[in-house]
Scaffold this active site. Structure first.
Site, PDB file in Angstrom:
ATOM      1  N   ASP A 302      21.360   2.298   1.219  1.00 41.07           N
ATOM      2  CA  ASP A 302      21.357   3.678   0.724  1.00 41.07           C
ATOM      3  C   ASP A 302      20.686   4.641   1.699  1.00 41.07           C
ATOM      4  OD1 ASP A 302      22.740   3.121  -1.578  1.00 41.07           O
ATOM      5  OD2 ASP A 302      20.969   2.989  -2.854  1.00 41.07           O
ATOM      6  N   ARG A 333      30.691   6.422   4.054  1.00 43.78           N
ATOM      7  CA  ARG A 333      29.511   6.985   4.710  1.00 43.78           C
ATOM      8  C   ARG A 333      29.496   6.769   6.221  1.00 43.78           C
ATOM      9  NH1 ARG A 333      25.144   5.627  -0.164  1.00 43.78           N
ATOM     10  NH2 ARG A 333      25.749   7.431  -1.433  1.00 43.78           N
TER      11      ARG A 333
END
Length: 429
Positions: A302, A333
């Protein structure tokens, strides 16, 4: 020194406290709950399943679970929350009734076969769209039989879904993952009376013999949220920062350890150790050096977007590998980080399971360039962690982000606290 009590309750613990309360038979209390959109989705679904939720104080609730979970007369909306969808899938797999879990376009494009396969190993009746790859998910609760499962990916959400099913199965089940993921589910459930043991990396989960014990949890601050401000300190010359009341579970502070290896000064001061370690984190700016990240990915996945910003300020080429799961988050991402960096003129490249960034070391030429020409608009891809990571970069460069409001998913106070940090650093505190 800038002192921040980030007032960002831990997202993982907030989700779990609500969901686990449904396996108790008496009222449970959750204090300092994260009032972000993701966690509120978990709370709303608990109500849809028959729980009574009462406000007891600011960000605090009394949750009275139903005697038996109610079959809802509508779709259970998880909005953008993968944790909500995956953990409730495990919980509901053994409950009597028909349950449909859906979310927004982003969540319904995220991989769900990773939980459907282990739940089917119990005999769960669960279906997903496109050959079980995506939500919406349809669950017909049914009796489960114990199973033994080896997960090809290290994921706390997959592990938690498995455990919640295993607690309701007939017989003891085992679960093995490729590397240790965050372990809040095991810690919390064991404290509530569940029989869960870890032996040589294999979890053994016995079915509940009685309901979970009622609990009174106070949620600590989220280390993933705190990390954005550790990053801010690390890239802001002469800054020092104290982050207060942060959850210090070893599976959650790997990103701080990486930043420390890059050269930032980081120290921990444990203040309490009850259910989980909680304490303060001291951060001080120092020159950063490049780093290669290819291990312990599950413990820092994360925070990799935020770490990419640190890499920009480091001397040398930094590399991220073995992080393919970054492509299966709220956005891709890897692509999000690299495309924004390329728009800024940063040397970088993506590959299937990661990317590299050539650090600038001195960012002032780029700052001067953007004082003469308008910088490109940073794309958040409606992903809270991409938005917040690049928002920290605005401390050094005059950038705008297309949708910083998506930070409200996990960190409603982020913009306010970033402004506080900026004022503190400008004032030389």
């Amino acid at each position: 020194m800038i002192e921040l009590d980030i007032n960002a309750s831990d997202k993982s613990l907030s989700h779990r406290a609500v969901i686990f309360s449904l396996l108790a038979q008496k009222p449970c209390f959750v204090r300092n709950f994260l009032m972000g959109e993701d966690c509120l989705s978990s709370l709303e679904i608990a109500q849809n399943l028959g729980a009574k939720v009462e406000n007891t104080a600011k960000n605090s609730f009394k949750i009275t679970p139903p005697t038996t979970i109610k079959e809802p007369n509508k779709i259970l909306n998880c909005n953008n929350s993968g944790t909500t969808m995956r953990l409730y899938s495990g919980l509901l797999s053994a409950q009597k009734g028909l349950f449909v879990l859906s979310g927004d376009n982003s969540l319904n494009a995220r991989p769900m076969k990773r939980i459907i396969e282990p739940l089917k190993a119990f005999g769960a009746k669960i279906l997903g769209r496109e050959d079980n790859h995506f939500a919406p998910l349809v669950i017909l609760g049914s009796p489960l039989k114990a199973c033994h499962y080896e997960s090809p990916i290290a994921s706390a959400q997959v592990k938690s879904a498995f455990i919640l099913s295993a607690l309701q199965a007939q017989g003891a089940s085992t679960y093995k993952e490729s590397e240790l993921s965050r372990n809040h589910t095991e810690i919390m459930l064991k404290s509530l009376g569940a029989d869960i043991h870890n032996q040589d990396g294999v979890l053994k989960i016995s079915p509940l013999e009685k309901p979970l014990e009622a609990f009174d949890f106070t949620i600590a601050n989220d280390p993933s949220s705190a990390f954005f401000f550790a990053l801010a300190c690390a890239i802001t010359p002469k800054s020092r920062l104290l982050l207060k009341n942060v959850l210090l579970n070893p599976t959650r502070i790997e990103a701080f350890e990486v930043l420390k290896k890059m050269g930032a000064s980081i120290e921990y001061a444990i203040q309490s150790k009850d259910l989980e370690m909680i304490g303060d984190i001291y951060v001080e700016h120092a020159p950063l050096k490049a780093i290669n990240i290819d291990q312990n990915i599950a413990s820092l996945i994360d925070e990799i977007p935020a770490l990419s910003i640190a890499m920009l300020f480091a001397k040398g080429k930094s590399m991220v590998k073995n992080a393919k799961d970054l492509r299966a988050k709220e956005s891709d991402r890897i692509k999000a980080v690299v495309s924004n960096f390329k728009a800024l003129g940063i040397e970088c490249e993506e590959f299937e399971d990661g990317f590299y960034v050539e650090g600038l070391e001195d960012i002032s030429p780029l700052k001067q360039r953007f004082s003469r020409i308008k910088p490109p608009l940073i794309k958040s891809f409606n992903d809270h962690r991409i938005a917040m990571s690049f928002a920290v970069l605005t401390l050094a460069l005059p950038l705008e982000i297309d949708n910083l409001e998506c930070a409200n998913i996990s960190f409603p106070q982020f913009k306010h606290l970033l402004n506080q940090f900026k004022k503190g650093s400008l004032n030389g505190n």
